[in-house]
Design a protein around this motif. Structure first.
Motif, mmCIF file in Angstrom:
data_model
loop_
_atom_site.group_PDB
_atom_site.id
_atom_site.type_symbol
_atom_site.label_atom_id
_atom_site.label_comp_id
_atom_site.label_asym_id
_atom_site.label_seq_id
_atom_site.Cartn_x
_atom_site.Cartn_y
_atom_site.Cartn_z
ATOM 1 N N VAL A 67 82.249 -44.654 -26.482
ATOM 2 C CA VAL A 67 83.380 -43.838 -26.905
ATOM 3 C C VAL A 67 84.586 -44.246 -26.072
ATOM 4 C CG1 VAL A 67 81.954 -41.875 -27.631
ATOM 5 C CG2 VAL A 67 82.791 -41.986 -25.281
ATOM 6 N N SER A 68 85.763 -43.861 -26.509
ATOM 7 C CA SER A 68 86.965 -44.163 -25.744
ATOM 8 C C SER A 68 86.909 -43.466 -24.387
ATOM 9 C CB SER A 68 88.217 -43.697 -26.501
ATOM 10 O OG SER A 68 88.280 -42.272 -26.510
ATOM 11 N N LEU A 69 87.689 -43.979 -23.442
ATOM 12 C CA LEU A 69 87.697 -43.378 -22.114
ATOM 13 C C LEU A 69 88.145 -41.919 -22.182
ATOM 14 C CD1 LEU A 69 87.301 -43.602 -19.097
ATOM 15 C CD2 LEU A 69 89.598 -44.584 -18.915
ATOM 16 N N ARG A 70 89.132 -41.633 -23.014
ATOM 17 C CA ARG A 70 89.603 -40.251 -23.138
ATOM 18 C C ARG A 70 88.483 -39.337 -23.635
ATOM 19 N NH1 ARG A 70 94.504 -38.518 -22.856
ATOM 20 N NH2 ARG A 70 95.367 -40.602 -23.186
ATOM 21 N N ARG A 71 87.745 -39.796 -24.640
ATOM 22 C CA ARG A 71 86.630 -38.992 -25.154
ATOM 23 C C ARG A 71 85.485 -38.932 -24.150
ATOM 24 N NH1 ARG A 71 84.579 -40.985 -30.700
ATOM 25 N NH2 ARG A 71 83.155 -39.233 -30.333
ATOM 26 N N ALA A 72 85.307 -40.002 -23.382
ATOM 27 C CA ALA A 72 84.245 -40.015 -22.375
ATOM 28 C C ALA A 72 84.493 -38.947 -21.311
ATOM 29 C CB ALA A 72 84.149 -41.398 -21.732
ATOM 30 N N ILE A 73 85.741 -38.791 -20.915
ATOM 31 C CA ILE A 73 86.074 -37.752 -19.937
ATOM 32 C C ILE A 73 85.774 -36.372 -20.514
ATOM 33 C CG2 ILE A 73 87.973 -36.677 -18.674
ATOM 34 C CD1 ILE A 73 89.200 -39.516 -18.447
ATOM 35 N N ASP A 74 86.137 -36.175 -21.776
ATOM 36 C CA ASP A 74 85.859 -34.894 -22.425
ATOM 37 C C ASP A 74 84.357 -34.638 -22.549
ATOM 38 O OD1 ASP A 74 88.575 -34.458 -22.715
ATOM 39 O OD2 ASP A 74 88.652 -35.258 -24.763
ATOM 40 N N ALA A 75 83.572 -35.726 -22.578
ATOM 41 C CA ALA A 75 82.118 -35.587 -22.753
ATOM 42 C C ALA A 75 81.406 -35.180 -21.470
ATOM 43 C CB ALA A 75 81.528 -36.900 -23.269
ATOM 44 N N VAL A 76 82.109 -35.213 -20.355
ATOM 45 C CA VAL A 76 81.499 -34.812 -19.082
ATOM 46 C C VAL A 76 81.466 -33.290 -19.019
ATOM 47 C CG1 VAL A 76 81.679 -34.892 -16.572
ATOM 48 C CG2 VAL A 76 82.256 -36.917 -17.925
ATOM 49 N N SER A 77 80.307 -32.737 -19.260
ATOM 50 C CA SER A 77 80.108 -31.292 -19.202
ATOM 51 C C SER A 77 78.867 -31.018 -18.366
ATOM 52 C CB SER A 77 79.928 -30.710 -20.605
ATOM 53 O OG SER A 77 78.722 -31.177 -21.185
#
Length: 231
Positions: A67-77
Motif C-alpha cells: 500500500v502507499s506510505l500514507r495508507r501504511a501509516i493509517d494501517a498502524v493500529s
C-alpha cells in the motif's frame, strides 16, 4: 498461481515457491490483487496473513504490505500490530522456536522520542505489545527503527538480541534485509495454510536474456520452503 494453491490444498505438494511476478501485468490482466500475497490469501480462503523477509541473519515481519506510505501509516493500529505479533509468534513456533523473541520497531524517528516526534508509539504500538505479552508472547519495544535491525542481526560474531523484528511498513522492514544481500533474501507468507516462499527481488526484465541473472535468491527460497515444510 491458482493451480499451485489447489495442489497445496489437496496435499499433492508440501510447499509453493513462486517466481517474481510483474504487478503491472497482473493489473493489466484484470486481477484485483496487488501481488502474490493477496492473491494467495484469497485463493486459500485464509485469514490474516503477513509478509516476512528473511535470510540467515535477520527476519522481519510487516504490519502492512503493498500500500502507499500514507495508507501504511493509517494501517498502524493496535489491532493490526497485535495481529502481526500473533501471526509472527505462531509461525516461529511452527518452525521450531518455542519462545521466539520479537522486537517491535517504532513508526516514527527515535520511536517517537516520548511523543516529541509522533505519538503512535505511546498511543497505538505500546498497547499492542502489552496485550501480546499478556498472551504469553515475548514481544518487546517499540524500539528506534534505525537501530533495532542491527540489534536483531545474528552473525557468528554477534548473536542477535531478537529472533524477529516486526516492522510497521514495507520499506522499513525490507531495506535492512535486502541490504544484507538480495541474493540471500527469501519472502515467506505467514498465515497461509501451506508454506509459501519466493525470492526477494522482482522480475528484472532488464537482465532477461543477458546471461547476468542470478538465481541465488530463488534457490534460497526453495531451500527455505523445504525446511519450513519439514517442520
Amino acid at each position: 498461481i491458482r493451480h499451485a494453491v489447489a495442489l497445496a490444498q489437496a496435499g499433492e505438494v508440501a510447499a509453493i515457491v513462486t517466481a517474481p511476478i510483474h504487478k503491472e501485468a497482473l493489473a493489466a490482466a484484470g486481477e484485483p490483487y496487488p501481488g502474490h500475497t493477496e492473491l494467495l490469501q484469497a485463493e486459500a480462503g485464509a485469514g490474516p496473513v503477513r509478509m516476512m523477509l528473511a535470510n540467515d541473519e535477520l527476519k522481519t515481519v510487516l504490519v502492512s504490505i503493498h500500500v502507499s506510505l500514507r495508507r501504511a501509516i493509517d494501517a498502524v493500529s493496535t489491532a493490526s500490530v497485535l495481529e502481526t505479533l500473533r501471526i509472527a509468534h505462531a509461525a516461529a513456533r511452527r518452525w521450531g522456536q518455542a519462545a521466539p523473541r520479537i522486537a517491535v520497531a517504532g513508526l516514527n524517528p527515535h520511536a517517537g522520542e516520548g511523543g516529541l516526534f509522533g505519538d503512535e508509539e505511546l498511543r497505538v504500538i505500546a498497547p499492542a505489545i502489552e496485550a501480546a505479552c499478556r498472551e504469553g508472547i515475548d514481544a518487546r519495544g517499540p524500539f528506534a527503527p534505525d537501530t533495532v535491525f542491527m540489534r536483531a542481526r545474528h552473525t557468528a560474531d554477534h548473536p542477535g538480541e531478537f529472533d524477529i523484528v516486526v516492522a510497521m511498513y514495507h520499506d522499513q522492514g525490507l531495506i535492512p534485509v535486502k541490504y544484507l544481500g538480495v541474493e540471500r533474501g527469501v519472502n515467506v507468507t505467514l498465515g497461509l495454510p501451506f508454506v509459501r516462499t519466493s525470492p526477494d527481488h522482482g522480475t528484472a526484465f532488464d537482465r532477461a536474456g543477458s546471461g547476468r541473472a542470478d538465481p541465488s535468491s530463488l534457490i534460497a527460497a526453495g531451500q527455505m520452503a523445504r525446511r519450513l515444510a519439514a517442520g
